[in-house]
Design a protein around this motif. Structure first.
Motif, PDB file in Angstrom:
ATOM      1  N   VAL A 187       0.831  -1.200   0.000  1.00 37.03           N
ATOM      2  CA  VAL A 187       0.000   0.000   0.000  1.00 37.03           C
ATOM      3  C   VAL A 187       0.869   1.255   0.000  1.00 37.03           C
ATOM      4  O   VAL A 187       0.440   2.336  -0.421  1.00 37.03           O
ATOM      5  CB  VAL A 187      -0.981   0.004   1.201  1.00 37.03           C
ATOM      6  CG1 VAL A 187      -0.264   0.314   2.505  1.00 37.03           C
ATOM      7  CG2 VAL A 187      -2.120   1.004   0.963  1.00 37.03           C
ATOM      8  N   ILE A 204      -3.677  -1.143  -3.512  1.00 36.18           N
ATOM      9  CA  ILE A 204      -4.678  -1.367  -2.476  1.00 36.18           C
ATOM     10  C   ILE A 204      -4.684  -2.838  -2.075  1.00 36.18           C
ATOM     11  O   ILE A 204      -4.816  -3.729  -2.919  1.00 36.18           O
ATOM     12  CB  ILE A 204      -6.078  -0.951  -2.948  1.00 36.18           C
ATOM     13  CG1 ILE A 204      -6.045   0.472  -3.514  1.00 36.18           C
ATOM     14  CG2 ILE A 204      -7.077  -1.046  -1.794  1.00 36.18           C
ATOM     15  CD1 ILE A 204      -5.555   1.516  -2.567  1.00 36.18           C
ATOM     16  N   ASP A 242      -9.296  -5.419   2.367  1.00 36.37           N
ATOM     17  CA  ASP A 242     -10.046  -4.490   3.216  1.00 36.37           C
ATOM     18  C   ASP A 242      -9.738  -4.716   4.695  1.00 36.37           C
ATOM     19  O   ASP A 242      -9.719  -3.780   5.485  1.00 36.37           O
ATOM     20  CB  ASP A 242     -11.552  -4.659   2.978  1.00 36.37           C
ATOM     21  CG  ASP A 242     -11.983  -4.151   1.613  1.00 36.37           C
ATOM     22  OD1 ASP A 242     -11.263  -3.300   1.052  1.00 36.37           O
ATOM     23  OD2 ASP A 242     -13.020  -4.602   1.112  1.00 36.37           O
ATOM     24  N   LYS A 293      -4.848   3.448   2.157  1.00 33.94           N
ATOM     25  CA  LYS A 293      -5.820   2.766   1.292  1.00 33.94           C
ATOM     26  C   LYS A 293      -6.870   3.755   0.800  1.00 33.94           C
ATOM     27  O   LYS A 293      -7.235   3.761  -0.391  1.00 33.94           O
ATOM     28  CB  LYS A 293      -6.491   1.621   2.052  1.00 33.94           C
ATOM     29  CG  LYS A 293      -5.572   0.436   2.348  1.00 33.94           C
ATOM     30  CD  LYS A 293      -6.317  -0.647   3.119  1.00 33.94           C
ATOM     31  CE  LYS A 293      -5.388  -1.780   3.516  1.00 33.94           C
ATOM     32  NZ  LYS A 293      -6.088  -2.871   4.210  1.00 33.94           N
ATOM     33  N   TYR A 294      -7.350   4.600   1.698  1.00 35.21           N
ATOM     34  CA  TYR A 294      -8.334   5.606   1.294  1.00 35.21           C
ATOM     35  C   TYR A 294      -7.699   6.647   0.376  1.00 35.21           C
ATOM     36  O   TYR A 294      -8.324   7.091  -0.604  1.00 35.21           O
ATOM     37  CB  TYR A 294      -8.936   6.281   2.531  1.00 35.21           C
ATOM     38  CG  TYR A 294      -9.945   5.431   3.257  1.00 35.21           C
ATOM     39  CD1 TYR A 294     -11.107   4.995   2.604  1.00 35.21           C
ATOM     40  CD2 TYR A 294      -9.769   5.080   4.591  1.00 35.21           C
ATOM     41  CE1 TYR A 294     -12.050   4.218   3.272  1.00 35.21           C
ATOM     42  CE2 TYR A 294     -10.704   4.301   5.269  1.00 35.21           C
ATOM     43  CZ  TYR A 294     -11.839   3.875   4.600  1.00 35.21           C
ATOM     44  OH  TYR A 294     -12.762   3.107   5.253  1.00 35.21           O
ATOM     45  N   TYR A 322      -5.205   6.361  -1.748  1.00 36.98           N
ATOM     46  CA  TYR A 322      -5.006   5.853  -3.107  1.00 36.98           C
ATOM     47  C   TYR A 322      -6.305   5.371  -3.751  1.00 36.98           C
ATOM     48  O   TYR A 322      -6.302   4.992  -4.920  1.00 36.98           O
ATOM     49  CB  TYR A 322      -3.944   4.761  -3.106  1.00 36.98           C
ATOM     50  CG  TYR A 322      -2.552   5.324  -2.951  1.00 36.98           C
ATOM     51  CD1 TYR A 322      -1.980   6.087  -3.951  1.00 36.98           C
ATOM     52  CD2 TYR A 322      -1.809   5.101  -1.788  1.00 36.98           C
ATOM     53  CE1 TYR A 322      -0.709   6.631  -3.803  1.00 36.98           C
ATOM     54  CE2 TYR A 322      -0.533   5.626  -1.646  1.00 36.98           C
ATOM     55  CZ  TYR A 322       0.006   6.396  -2.651  1.00 36.98           C
ATOM     56  OH  TYR A 322       1.261   6.928  -2.514  1.00 36.98           O
ATOM     57  N   SER A 323      -7.398   5.394  -2.995  1.00 37.30           N
ATOM     58  CA  SER A 323      -8.724   5.154  -3.566  1.00 37.30           C
ATOM     59  C   SER A 323      -9.444   6.465  -3.832  1.00 37.30           C
ATOM     60  O   SER A 323     -10.643   6.476  -4.123  1.00 37.30           O
ATOM     61  CB  SER A 323      -9.560   4.288  -2.605  1.00 37.30           C
ATOM     62  OG  SER A 323      -8.949   3.036  -2.397  1.00 37.30           O
ATOM     63  N   ASN A 324      -8.695   7.578  -3.678  1.00 32.12           N
ATOM     64  CA  ASN A 324      -9.228   8.929  -3.921  1.00 32.12           C
ATOM     65  C   ASN A 324     -10.350   9.316  -2.966  1.00 32.12           C
ATOM     66  O   ASN A 324     -11.240  10.096  -3.324  1.00 32.12           O
ATOM     67  CB  ASN A 324      -9.695   9.063  -5.375  1.00 32.12           C
ATOM     68  CG  ASN A 324      -8.561   8.899  -6.358  1.00 32.12           C
ATOM     69  OD1 ASN A 324      -7.490   9.462  -6.174  1.00 32.12           O
ATOM     70  ND2 ASN A 324      -8.779   8.097  -7.391  1.00 32.12           N
ATOM     71  N   ASN A 325     -10.305   8.776  -1.756  1.00 28.71           N
ATOM     72  CA  ASN A 325     -11.254   9.166  -0.718  1.00 28.71           C
ATOM     73  C   ASN A 325     -10.489   9.967   0.339  1.00 28.71           C
ATOM     74  O   ASN A 325     -10.107   9.452   1.386  1.00 28.71           O
ATOM     75  CB  ASN A 325     -11.908   7.926  -0.098  1.00 28.71           C
ATOM     76  CG  ASN A 325     -13.077   8.276   0.818  1.00 28.71           C
ATOM     77  OD1 ASN A 325     -13.156   9.394   1.338  1.00 28.71           O
ATOM     78  ND2 ASN A 325     -13.974   7.329   1.015  1.00 28.71           N
ATOM     79  N   GLU A 365      -4.203   3.642 -12.979  1.00 27.14           N
ATOM     80  CA  GLU A 365      -4.582   2.366 -13.581  1.00 27.14           C
ATOM     81  C   GLU A 365      -4.467   2.430 -15.101  1.00 27.14           C
ATOM     82  O   GLU A 365      -4.782   3.451 -15.720  1.00 27.14           O
ATOM     83  CB  GLU A 365      -6.008   1.987 -13.185  1.00 27.14           C
ATOM     84  CG  GLU A 365      -6.420   0.599 -13.630  1.00 27.14           C
ATOM     85  CD  GLU A 365      -7.719   0.119 -13.000  1.00 27.14           C
ATOM     86  OE1 GLU A 365      -8.160  -0.990 -13.331  1.00 27.14           O
ATOM     87  OE2 GLU A 365      -8.278   0.862 -12.161  1.00 27.14           O
ATOM     88  N   ARG A 374      -6.315  -6.151 -12.689  1.00 22.66           N
ATOM     89  CA  ARG A 374      -6.053  -4.719 -12.664  1.00 22.66           C
ATOM     90  C   ARG A 374      -4.554  -4.495 -12.848  1.00 22.66           C
ATOM     91  O   ARG A 374      -3.735  -5.224 -12.288  1.00 22.66           O
ATOM     92  CB  ARG A 374      -6.502  -4.095 -11.331  1.00 22.66           C
ATOM     93  CG  ARG A 374      -8.013  -4.172 -11.095  1.00 22.66           C
ATOM     94  CD  ARG A 374      -8.765  -3.227 -12.008  1.00 22.66           C
ATOM     95  NE  ARG A 374     -10.206  -3.249 -11.757  1.00 22.66           N
ATOM     96  CZ  ARG A 374     -11.077  -4.046 -12.343  1.00 22.66           C
ATOM     97  NH1 ARG A 374     -10.648  -4.944 -13.235  1.00 22.66           N
ATOM     98  NH2 ARG A 374     -12.361  -3.999 -12.065  1.00 22.66           N
ATOM     99  N   TYR A 434      -1.518  -1.459 -12.769  1.00 22.03           N
ATOM    100  CA  TYR A 434      -1.237  -0.104 -12.297  1.00 22.03           C
ATOM    101  C   TYR A 434       0.193   0.300 -12.629  1.00 22.03           C
ATOM    102  O   TYR A 434       1.121  -0.508 -12.522  1.00 22.03           O
ATOM    103  CB  TYR A 434      -1.434   0.000 -10.775  1.00 22.03           C
ATOM    104  CG  TYR A 434      -2.808  -0.401 -10.314  1.00 22.03           C
ATOM    105  CD1 TYR A 434      -3.878   0.479 -10.406  1.00 22.03           C
ATOM    106  CD2 TYR A 434      -3.039  -1.669  -9.791  1.00 22.03           C
ATOM    107  CE1 TYR A 434      -5.155   0.108  -9.975  1.00 22.03           C
ATOM    108  CE2 TYR A 434      -4.310  -2.045  -9.352  1.00 22.03           C
ATOM    109  CZ  TYR A 434      -5.356  -1.156  -9.456  1.00 22.03           C
ATOM    110  OH  TYR A 434      -6.608  -1.525  -9.046  1.00 22.03           O
TER     111      TYR A 434
END
Length: 374
Positions: A94, A99, A102, A155-156, A158-161, A278, A361, A363
């Motif tokens: 990460v 990612i 969870d 994690k958030y 790189y998840s754009n959150n 990605e 996926r 990246y």
């Protein structure tokens, strides 16, 4: 009054210079950890870990650091890690923007191989070990550990959150007591851990690269850096633990000086930000990697990955996943190394629809200078 202010600023400057982390010495320490017979770094300088090479997290992190600082040892570690999926362990990747699961899991050490080689100044038997997740034992109290809060925030991120990433950073800072992170590990051992300071600094730099007004914690981050600077050993490595002595107001290094802590510290102190994007078409890999020396890895993620056969301008390589407990393969690329062709091998699903290929996926992981992110 003006003279007093100038004197104060000069004292702050001298203090900063005196305790500034010596990057070159830290890199020298990592080079000294290299075991030629296995092309991997040993974990520590003392005890059983002085004769142990961990695929992850130590050599995953070492590959990252030697690539960021463009050290020639990168290529030897790259070749060694190709046998182990690039070192993915479902946790530390990460830090590359990949990612992971969870959930967090308890970790265990899987024996890989026995080796005989020069570990430091001694020629002695040793071993290669891979730390992996125990998927039957999820951690329900992960937020009691400062490092896992950082990984959750990443994690958030790189998840754009960004909202959730900041929320977890704020949760992390609730464990900060002014001298270190007073988390479950501290409560158990009564020792602070150096690498958790470095992770916090690194996370702060990432968040600051996206949020211009994210400055409230700058004094705390400055103090973390000063503590880290004071924990560098004479050999250049970083002490794993420390105590705060209230009577002398000093931070006392404790424990060993090891590879993992030194790598994470160098990551926090690098002038680079990890950027992930990605790729939808595999054919784009040759175009993207040939344009820039900033690409450090190509990451492949799917539940049933087996191996990757890749041809670059440096030759052909096979990168084989070591364990079914991880879903990623990391293909490390050196500066100016570009993809010519690639073949991805998956354990194909049974049935009309190939779920393995559908879940794949890909990246591109690149380096950007911190100043370019503002």
């Amino acid at each position: 009054m003006r003279i007093a202010i100038i004197l104060f600023l000069l004292l702050c400057l001298l203090f900063s210079l005196f305790f500034a982390l010596n990057i070159d010495k830290a890199l020298d320490f990592l080079r000294a950890q290299f075991v030629e017979e296995t092309s991997l770094l040993r974990a520590s300088t003392v005890g059983e870990d002085s004769k142990t090479c961990y695929i992850a997290s130590d050599n995953l992190l070492a590959a990252m650091i030697f690539r960021i600082y463009e050290d020639p040892l990168f290529y030897k570690i790259q070749k060694a890690l190709d046998k182990y999926g690039g070192g993915a362990d479902d946790l530390h990747e990460v830090l590359l923007g990949i990612i992971t699961s969870d959930l967090f899991y308890e970790r265990y050490n899987e024996f890989v191989d026995s080796i005989f080689g020069r570990f430091g100044n001694r020629v002695t038997p040793g071993k290669i070990v891979y730390e992996l997740p125990n998927k039957s034992k999820p951690l329900t109290s992960w937020d009691a550990f400062a490092d896992l809060i950082v990984y959750k925030s990443l994690k958030y991120f790189y998840s754009n959150n960004l909202d959730k990433a900041v929320e977890n950073f704020e949760k992390l800072m609730k464990l900060w007591d002014g001298n270190g992170f007073r988390d479950s590990s501290y409560i158990l051992n009564n020792l602070y851990e150096t690498y958790k300071l470095a992770l916090a600094v690194y996370l702060y730099e990432l968040l600051s690269s996206k949020l211009k007004n994210f400055k409230n914690y700058e004094p705390a981050i400055f103090k973390m850096r000063k503590i880290i600077d004071s924990l560098q050993d004479l050999n250049g490595g970083m002490a794993t633990n420390y105590k705060y002595d209230a009577s002398s107001k000093k931070y006392i290094p404790m424990g060993d000086v090891n590879t993992e802590t030194t790598c994470i510290t160098l990551l926090a102190y690098s002038k680079s930000i990890i950027v992930k994007r990605e790729i939808e078409k595999i054919d784009d890999l040759s175009k993207v990697t040939s344009k820039s020396s900033k690409c450090i890895t190509i990451a492949f993620k799917a539940p049933k990955l087996e191996d990757i056969n890749i041809i670059t301008n440096r030759g052909s390589r096979r990168i084989k996943k070591f364990s079914n407990k991880v879903n990623s393969i990391i293909c490390w690329l050196g500066p100016h190394e570009s993809v010519k062709s690639i073949k991805i091998n998956l354990e194909l699903s049974k049935g009309k629809e190939d779920l393995s290929e559908k879940d794949l996926r890909v990246y591109i992981i690149s380096l950007e200078h911190r100043g370019d992110q503002k």
